[in-house]
Design an enzyme around this catalytic site. Structure first.
Site, PDB file in Angstrom:
ATOM      1  N   HIS A 186     -30.389   2.028 114.818  1.00 30.20           N
ATOM      2  CA  HIS A 186     -29.636   2.887 114.075  1.00 30.20           C
ATOM      3  C   HIS A 186     -30.546   4.015 113.564  1.00 30.20           C
ATOM      4  CE1 HIS A 186     -25.840   3.971 111.532  1.00 30.20           C
ATOM      5  NE2 HIS A 186     -25.740   4.085 112.705  1.00 30.20           N
ATOM      6  N   HIS A 221     -27.938  -1.829 101.981  1.00 31.81           N
ATOM      7  CA  HIS A 221     -28.284  -2.226 103.598  1.00 31.81           C
ATOM      8  C   HIS A 221     -27.882  -3.105 104.158  1.00 31.81           C
ATOM      9  CE1 HIS A 221     -30.447  -0.698 106.956  1.00 31.81           C
ATOM     10  NE2 HIS A 221     -31.698  -0.907 106.523  1.00 31.81           N
ATOM     11  N   LYS A 254     -18.706  -0.032  93.210  1.00 30.03           N
ATOM     12  CA  LYS A 254     -19.256   0.219  94.711  1.00 30.03           C
ATOM     13  C   LYS A 254     -18.492  -1.084  95.505  1.00 30.03           C
ATOM     14  CE  LYS A 254     -21.994   3.312  95.989  1.00 30.03           C
ATOM     15  NZ  LYS A 254     -23.659   3.828  95.911  1.00 30.03           N
ATOM     16  N   MET A 256     -18.713  -3.138  98.780  1.00 35.46           N
ATOM     17  CA  MET A 256     -19.629  -3.316  99.714  1.00 35.46           C
ATOM     18  C   MET A 256     -18.885  -3.391 101.245  1.00 35.46           C
ATOM     19  SD  MET A 256     -22.700  -3.465  98.516  1.00 35.46           S
ATOM     20  CE  MET A 256     -22.729  -2.963  96.685  1.00 35.46           C
ATOM     21  N   GLY A 257     -19.787  -2.766 102.096  1.00 34.40           N
ATOM     22  CA  GLY A 257     -18.989  -2.697 103.420  1.00 34.40           C
ATOM     23  C   GLY A 257     -18.318  -1.539 103.868  1.00 34.40           C
ATOM     24  N   PHE A 258     -18.334  -0.458 102.735  1.00 32.42           N
ATOM     25  CA  PHE A 258     -17.721   0.746 102.672  1.00 32.42           C
ATOM     26  C   PHE A 258     -18.940   1.884 102.656  1.00 32.42           C
ATOM     27  CE2 PHE A 258     -14.332  -2.080 102.228  1.00 32.42           C
ATOM     28  CZ  PHE A 258     -13.370  -1.381 103.246  1.00 32.42           C
ATOM     29  N   HIS A 260     -21.274   5.261 104.108  1.00 32.20           N
ATOM     30  CA  HIS A 260     -22.284   5.619 104.910  1.00 32.20           C
ATOM     31  C   HIS A 260     -23.106   6.561 104.719  1.00 32.20           C
ATOM     32  CE1 HIS A 260     -24.992   5.071 108.482  1.00 32.20           C
ATOM     33  NE2 HIS A 260     -24.997   3.581 108.405  1.00 32.20           N
ATOM     34  N   ARG A 269     -19.132   1.515 115.163  1.00 34.20           N
ATOM     35  CA  ARG A 269     -19.267   0.216 115.066  1.00 34.20           C
ATOM     36  C   ARG A 269     -18.398  -0.589 114.476  1.00 34.20           C
ATOM     37  NH1 ARG A 269     -25.191   0.218 112.698  1.00 34.20           N
ATOM     38  NH2 ARG A 269     -23.659   1.373 111.126  1.00 34.20           N
ATOM     39  N   ASP A 311     -20.622  -3.370 108.520  1.00 35.94           N
ATOM     40  CA  ASP A 311     -20.899  -4.929 107.769  1.00 35.94           C
ATOM     41  C   ASP A 311     -19.666  -5.446 107.320  1.00 35.94           C
ATOM     42  OD1 ASP A 311     -23.655  -5.012 107.917  1.00 35.94           O
ATOM     43  OD2 ASP A 311     -23.904  -3.494 106.609  1.00 35.94           O
ATOM     44  N   ARG A 336     -31.752  -6.453 114.929  1.00 32.87           N
ATOM     45  CA  ARG A 336     -32.639  -5.262 114.578  1.00 32.87           C
ATOM     46  C   ARG A 336     -33.981  -5.338 114.805  1.00 32.87           C
ATOM     47  NH1 ARG A 336     -30.939  -0.926 111.486  1.00 32.87           N
ATOM     48  NH2 ARG A 336     -28.869  -1.163 112.279  1.00 32.87           N
ATOM     49  N   ARG A 355     -46.806  10.436 103.843  1.00 31.56           N
ATOM     50  CA  ARG A 355     -47.363  10.627 103.012  1.00 31.56           C
ATOM     51  C   ARG A 355     -46.598  11.869 101.995  1.00 31.56           C
ATOM     52  NH1 ARG A 355     -48.421  11.509  97.778  1.00 31.56           N
ATOM     53  NH2 ARG A 355     -50.505  10.977  97.218  1.00 31.56           N
TER      54      ARG A 355
HETATM   55  N1  COA Z   1     -17.644   1.836  97.343  1.00 28.87           N
HETATM   56  C1  COA Z   1     -17.254   2.786  96.411  1.00 28.87           C
HETATM   57  N2  COA Z   1     -17.551   4.437  96.247  1.00 28.87           N
HETATM   58  C2  COA Z   1     -18.526   4.529  97.187  1.00 28.87           C
HETATM   59  C3  COA Z   1     -19.154   3.784  98.356  1.00 28.87           C
HETATM   60  C4  COA Z   1     -18.514   2.543  98.363  1.00 28.87           C
HETATM   61  N3  COA Z   1     -19.103   1.526  99.305  1.00 28.87           N
HETATM   62  N4  COA Z   1     -19.958   4.399  98.799  1.00 28.87           N
HETATM   63  C5  COA Z   1     -19.845   5.475  98.499  1.00 28.87           C
HETATM   64  N5  COA Z   1     -19.311   5.502  97.423  1.00 28.87           N
HETATM   65  C6  COA Z   1     -18.869   6.917  96.580  1.00 28.87           C
HETATM   66  C7  COA Z   1     -20.055   6.955  95.528  1.00 28.87           C
HETATM   67  O1  COA Z   1     -19.871   6.383  94.410  1.00 28.87           O
HETATM   68  C8  COA Z   1     -20.153   8.584  95.391  1.00 28.87           C
HETATM   69  O2  COA Z   1     -19.285   8.828  94.581  1.00 28.87           O
HETATM   70  P1  COA Z   1     -19.500  10.070  93.663  1.00 28.87           P
HETATM   71  O3  COA Z   1     -19.571  11.302  94.232  1.00 28.87           O
HETATM   72  O4  COA Z   1     -18.299  10.037  92.678  1.00 28.87           O
HETATM   73  O5  COA Z   1     -20.567   9.581  92.625  1.00 28.87           O
HETATM   74  C9  COA Z   1     -20.172   9.004  96.677  1.00 28.87           C
HETATM   75  O6  COA Z   1     -19.237   7.989  97.317  1.00 28.87           O
HETATM   76  C10 COA Z   1     -21.176   9.227  97.795  1.00 28.87           C
HETATM   77  O7  COA Z   1     -21.859   8.259  97.749  1.00 28.87           O
HETATM   78  P2  COA Z   1     -23.472   7.790  97.685  1.00 28.87           P
HETATM   79  O8  COA Z   1     -23.530   6.642  97.188  1.00 28.87           O
HETATM   80  O9  COA Z   1     -23.984   9.278  97.124  1.00 28.87           O
HETATM   81  O10 COA Z   1     -23.663   7.898  99.345  1.00 28.87           O
HETATM   82  P3  COA Z   1     -24.985   7.555 100.004  1.00 28.87           P
HETATM   83  O11 COA Z   1     -25.175   8.261 101.044  1.00 28.87           O
HETATM   84  O12 COA Z   1     -26.115   7.819  99.010  1.00 28.87           O
HETATM   85  O13 COA Z   1     -24.808   5.854 100.133  1.00 28.87           O
HETATM   86  C11 COA Z   1     -24.430   3.925 100.858  1.00 28.87           C
HETATM   87  C12 COA Z   1     -24.721   5.388 101.412  1.00 28.87           C
HETATM   88  C13 COA Z   1     -24.304   3.124 102.115  1.00 28.87           C
HETATM   89  C14 COA Z   1     -25.513   3.445 100.045  1.00 28.87           C
HETATM   90  C15 COA Z   1     -23.118   3.608  99.999  1.00 28.87           C
HETATM   91  O14 COA Z   1     -21.963   4.077 100.568  1.00 28.87           O
HETATM   92  C16 COA Z   1     -23.056   2.234  99.590  1.00 28.87           C
HETATM   93  O15 COA Z   1     -23.694   1.790  98.575  1.00 28.87           O
HETATM   94  N6  COA Z   1     -22.092   1.233 100.350  1.00 28.87           N
HETATM   95  C17 COA Z   1     -22.047   0.118  99.838  1.00 28.87           C
HETATM   96  C18 COA Z   1     -23.157  -0.982 100.692  1.00 28.87           C
HETATM   97  C19 COA Z   1     -22.871  -0.770 101.921  1.00 28.87           C
HETATM   98  O16 COA Z   1     -21.776  -1.131 102.674  1.00 28.87           O
HETATM   99  N7  COA Z   1     -24.038  -0.695 102.666  1.00 28.87           N
HETATM  100  C20 COA Z   1     -24.163  -0.772 104.140  1.00 28.87           C
HETATM  101  C21 COA Z   1     -24.533   0.629 104.711  1.00 28.87           C
HETATM  102  S1  COA Z   1     -24.535   0.460 106.727  1.00 28.87           S
END
Ligand code: COA
Length: 375
Positions: A186, A221, A254, A256-258, A260, A269, A311, A336, A355
């Site tokens: 990815h 992640h 937050k 989990m599993g939502f 990106h 996927r 996920d 991976r 760096r």
């Molecule tokens: N549940 C609830 N709210 C979520 C969310 C989730 N899983 N993912 C994003 N959001 C919200 C954030 O709270 C944020 O809201 P705000 O603008 O009101 O503060 C907005 O959506 C943007 O999210 P952000 O965390 O800035 O996105 P990012 O690009 O930095 O992070 C992830 C991406 C994957 C880290 C994030 O979506 C997340 O933590 N997901 C849950 C963990 C997960 O499933 N990881 C696997 C990735 S493949």
């Protein structure tokens, strides 16, 4: 920070390198130019591993070659099994895996060279070893001795055979294989970037993979597949799930599993795997799990416009396949490692040490006071 440099927290939107391994092109994931949908439908994990490491899909002979290589490299050194045996039983599987990979690194049987061919071979050895380490630990935790590998099985079937001790059925093998295909690569995600940073110092592949495992294990992640299932399994009915998600959204939790960083309109996927998950749940008479799954997904998608990532369906798929939660993120690693290795080889060919700069937020310039004069 130097004049003109731009700060983007989390490197969001920053281009940190070039890659020919994979890309997300207008929301579509391509491994070396091939859409993930087509690979998921028409190829196996071994074909994808070959594609990532060698740059193109294998022909019949090349596929047989890579499968043989994996078989050649499956047996774990006894010192690795002893090490795994000694780790306390409450240590998380990802931490055991990190140690197991580091340990097996001391018994690397591959040619001691850093040519691309030697690195590809080392990547196959690590791929074979990682699946064996996970299976061995799983059996030891269940009071059973690790099982010797059986020649000729696919990578997915081998894992199921070595962990469960019996030859797996075709549906379980195909589903595990599909998740391995989906998880293989990815582009510049956090763990791959970690591997590339380690590579950029001219460190070795085993170190890069150990570092990447550390990055992958976090719940933001790879750890999300376990966390997503942890969330789902607290519910007995869809109504319970609906009440929970309403509260979670009201309290900005937050889920989990939502979500990106790259896919803001949905992860392909997840869609591919969800279709198979629905069939699996129906075949097992476990539709209540899909009702719970949909009860969480509905408000996330409709009200928050935050879509499932891979996920989310993966956690429930593994659960319905009867796998314990602790295996889910390690299985992500089992796949991976091929993507990490492909990036390692690419980074090495055209290397510049990573760096970046930082914005200093600490104390302004001050003098060191002799210790006897400090308050
Ligand atoms: N549940 C609830 N709210 C979520 C969310 C989730 N899983 N993912 C994003 N959001 C919200 C954030 O709270 C944020 O809201 P705000 O603008 O009101 O503060 C907005 O959506 C943007 O999210 P952000 O965390 O800035 O996105 P990012 O690009 O930095 O992070 C992830 C991406 C994957 C880290 C994030 O979506 C997340 O933590 N997901 C849950 C963990 C997960 O499933 N990881 C696997 C990735 S493949």
């Amino acid at each position: 920070m130097s004049e003109g440099a731009k700060y983007s927290p989390g490197l969001d939107g920053v281009v940190a390198g070039e890659t020919a391994v994979a890309c997300v092109d207008q929301g579509q994931l391509l491994y070396r130019g091939y859409p993930i949908e087509e690979l998921a439908e028409r190829s196996t994990f071994e074909e994808v591993a070959y594609l990532l490491l060698f740059g193109d899909l294998p022909n019949v002979g090349q596929l047989a070659g890579i499968r043989q290589r994996l078989d050649d490299y499956r047996v774990l050194p006894s010192a690795v099994i002893d090490t795994i045996r000694r780790i306390p039983s409450d240590v998380a599987m990802m931490d055991v895996l990190k140690t197991g990979v580091s340990m097996t690194g001391h018994f690397d049987p591959t040619v001691k060279a850093d040519t691309n061919d030697a690195l590809r071979d080392r990547a196959l050895w690590l791929t074979a070893q990682i699946s064996g380490i996970i299976a061995a630990r799983y059996r030891l935790l269940n009071g059973k001795e690790p099982r010797e590998p059986k020649e000729g099985l696919s990578h997915a079937a081998q894992f199921l055979y070595q962990s469960q001790g019996v030859e797996p059925d075709a549906i379980s093998t195909r589903l595990l294989d599909l998740t391995l295909v989906l998880y293989a690569e990815h582009e510049f995600n956090a763990s791959t970037f970690t591997a590339r940073v380690i590579c950029s110092t001219l460190s070795d592949l085993v170190s890069a993979v150990v570092g990447a495992i550390g990055a992958l294990k976090g719940p933001l992640h790879g750890g999300a597949n376990e966390e997503a299932m942890e969330m789902l399994r607290q519910f007995k009915t869809a109504d319970e799930a609906r009440a929970w998600i309403a509260d979670a959204l009201a309290n900005k939790k937050k889920v989990m599993g939502f979500g990106h960083r790259v896919y803001k309109n949905g992860d392909h996927r997840a869609k591919i795997l969800e279709q198979e998950l629905r069939k699996l749940a129906a075949s097992k008479g476990q539709n209540v799990w899909m009702e719970i799954y949909d009860a969480i997904k509905g408000p996330m998608v409709n009200d928050k416009k935050i879509f499932p990532n891979v996920d989310y369906p993966c956690g429930l798929t593994y659960f319905l396949m009867g796998m314990p939660l602790d295996l889910y993120t390690p299985l992500f690693v089992a796949s991976r490692v091929t993507g990490w290795s492909a990036h390692f080889i690419e980074q090495r060919v055209n290397n510049r040490i990573y760096r970046p700069l930082s914005i200093y937020t600490g104390h302004p310039l001050r003098k060191v006071v002799p210790i006897q004069n400090r308050g």
